[in-house]
Design an enzyme around this catalytic site. Structure first.
Site, PDB file in Angstrom:
ATOM      1  N   ASN A 102      45.515  -7.241  91.885  1.00  0.00           N
ATOM      2  CA  ASN A 102      46.591  -7.349  92.119  1.00  0.00           C
ATOM      3  C   ASN A 102      47.401  -5.877  92.400  1.00  0.00           C
ATOM      4  O   ASN A 102      46.638  -4.438  91.183  1.00  0.00           O
ATOM      5  CB  ASN A 102      47.224  -7.176  90.603  1.00  0.00           C
ATOM      6  N   ARG A 130      47.731 -11.491  94.097  1.00  0.00           N
ATOM      7  CA  ARG A 130      49.201 -11.320  93.913  1.00  0.00           C
ATOM      8  C   ARG A 130      49.889 -10.430  95.809  1.00  0.00           C
ATOM      9  O   ARG A 130      49.473  -9.259  95.646  1.00  0.00           O
ATOM     10  CB  ARG A 130      49.722 -10.378  93.209  1.00  0.00           C
ATOM     11  N   HIS A 152      58.799 -12.043  90.437  1.00  0.00           N
ATOM     12  CA  HIS A 152      57.908 -12.377  89.486  1.00  0.00           C
ATOM     13  C   HIS A 152      58.018 -13.396  89.430  1.00  0.00           C
ATOM     14  O   HIS A 152      58.057 -14.660  88.157  1.00  0.00           O
ATOM     15  CB  HIS A 152      58.990 -11.822  87.897  1.00  0.00           C
ATOM     16  N   ARG A 198      63.248   1.718  88.257  1.00  0.00           N
ATOM     17  CA  ARG A 198      64.829   1.042  89.110  1.00  0.00           C
ATOM     18  C   ARG A 198      65.807   0.803  88.072  1.00  0.00           C
ATOM     19  O   ARG A 198      66.326   0.856  87.261  1.00  0.00           O
ATOM     20  CB  ARG A 198      63.658   0.104  89.528  1.00  0.00           C
ATOM     21  N   GLU A 222      50.305 -14.160  84.998  1.00  0.00           N
ATOM     22  CA  GLU A 222      50.398 -13.813  86.030  1.00  0.00           C
ATOM     23  C   GLU A 222      49.158 -13.289  86.434  1.00  0.00           C
ATOM     24  O   GLU A 222      48.026 -14.725  87.262  1.00  0.00           O
ATOM     25  CB  GLU A 222      51.155 -12.691  86.105  1.00  0.00           C
TER      26      GLU A 222
END
Ligand code: AMP
Length: 419
Positions: free
Chosen positions: A31, A114, A202, A262, A401
């Site tokens: 990732n 990813r 996500h 963010r 994940e």
């Protein structure tokens, strides 16, 4: 890409299936972020997780840490300024050398990546070849702060592992089937046709949660479920029958909930104002919205980290948390309306999994939706955190994940299709 082309692209070389069964065969997931590479090493026949770790600060003040799930390995390493890996390829070379030292006879038979954006073409993981890399590079303008780094990781791994099958797993894929009303903005049609859409992100986390619900709460997954992925990045997904119906993130990974740095949902008029009256250039606005907003911006620059904010007790830190909780509650109301009711709520991600206080605050005053929290279960971090009287089942489920990437990688690289 046509369905036939996508399927044929997934057929792995004939030797691949045998490779998976070799003694010591491993699967690596990567990732890659702007200045980091997270990795996880699995036994390829499981996939059983063995080692997780990351290098941060690539090109600057780099640091490495990794641990094995059996507790045998727990290593930290910090480089002096400028002496660490200079780019992703360098960092991956270091990681591979370290893994080979820890696991003599290291035999990586597949690599899963990813990749944040699969655009319109990829609604499922795909075996990576030159054509796929070119198509994914074309999506860089849609995710300029993630996609180029993800692809730098892919390039580094392709250089390091040669013909080993590599698979791209997308954060957008889980949402590709969501309905038009959640896919579009009220802009002229030609922009929709040009790809200005609500992609949602996500997805690997939501897919994993849907899988867990299917295993452990089959009655609920068939119904109306809200999943709150609350971490440094944060979003929510409304699912019906385990499929995405609506999500809070849209065209970019900026929309929806406020995050560590963010901004979350923002009136587009603010952007016009910043350009027209503050004279800000696009790259300055991008830096403001991605790096200096959210919890960090609201806390007066104190921190993007929820643990720090919970401990701080300053007015700004408290207000940052208040805003975070308020926006989650608002989205629960909106997404429950989109689902026309609610059967279950799931908390996941670093904050969702670990902060009993945030979960309690989010679920307070939600009796009108049929939600009743069990305070003791919530504090204890049980899987079920709602009371027996609650009409809506409330759950805390740690996401995985990396595990999802590993699973997809095995399916695509060795079975030639998704299970
Ligand atoms: P993630 O991006 O999923 O790794 O989540 C990172 C976020 O989870 C950070 O804001 C952390 O402060 C937060 N977090 C992790 N552990 C805890 C905890 N015990 N209590 C509150 N927040 C936590």
């Amino acid at each position: 890409m046509s369905t036939a082309a996508l399927l044929s692209a997934r057929i792995a070389p004939p030797t691949a299936a045998a490779a998976r069964r070799r003694d010591g065969a491993s699967l690596l997931t990567l990732n890659a972020g702007s200045s980091s590479i997270k990795f996880a090493l699995f036994a390829a026949d499981g996939p059983q997780l063995g080692i997780v770790g990351q290098i941060e600060g690539i090109g600057a003040t780099a640091a490495f840490h990794a641990h094995s799930v059996d507790g045998r390995i727990d290593e930290h390493h910090a480089w002096q300024d400028g002496h660490g890996p200079i780019d992703h390829a360098d960092a991956l070379t270091w990681i591979i050398a370290w893994l080979a030292q820890k696991q003599p006879g290291l035999d990586v038979v597949a690599v899963g990546h990813r990749v944040v954006h699969g655009g319109l073409a990829y609604a499922a993981p795909v075996l990576i070849d030159d054509d796929v890399v070119n198509r994914l590079a074309q999506l860089e303008p849609l995710a300029p702060l993630h996609q180029p780094h993800n692809l730098a990781g892919v390039a580094a791994a392709r250089a390091a592992f040669g013909r080993v099958p590599q698979v791209a797993c997308f954060d957008t894929a889980f949402h590709r089937d969501h309905p038009f009303v959640n896919d579009t903005f009220a802009l002229p049609r030609e922009l929709y046709d040009a790809g200005v859409r609500r992609y949602g992100f996500h997805g690997l986390s939501y897919e994993y949660i849907a899988l867990r619900l299917r295993e452990s709460f089959p009655m609920h997954v068939a119904g109306r479920v809200l999943v709150a992925h609350l971490g440094n990045g944060a979003s929510m997904c409304a699912m019906r029958d385990g499929r995405s119906v609506a999500s809070t993130m849209g065209f970019s990974a900026l929309d929806g909930l406020p995050m560590g740095t963010r901004c979350g949902q923002l009136d587009p008029g603010v952007l016009l104002y910043l350009m027209q009256h503050e004279g800000m250039r696009p790259e300055q606005i991008a830096e403001l919205l991605y790096k200096r907003s959210g919890l960090k911006g609201l806390s007066g620059g104190l921190s993007h980290d929820m643990r720090t904010l919970e401990a701080a007790g300053t007015r700004e830190a408290d207000e940052a948390i208040d805003y975070f909780v308020f926006r989650i509650k608002r989205e629960i109301g909106g997404l429950a309306a989109a689902l026309e009711g609610l059967d279950a709520v799931v908390f996941t991600g670093g904050i969702g999994e670990n902060s009993a206080r945030i979960r309690a605050r989010v679920l307070q005053g939600m009796a009108w939706l049929g939600i009743e929290l069990d305070e003791a279960r919530n504090r204890a971090g049980d899987t079920v955190i709602s009371s027996t009287r609650s009409r809506v089942l409330c759950l805390r489920i740690p996401t995985d994940e990396e595990g999802m990437i590993a699973r997809h990688t095995l399916e695509v690289a060795f079975e030639g299709a998704r299970a």
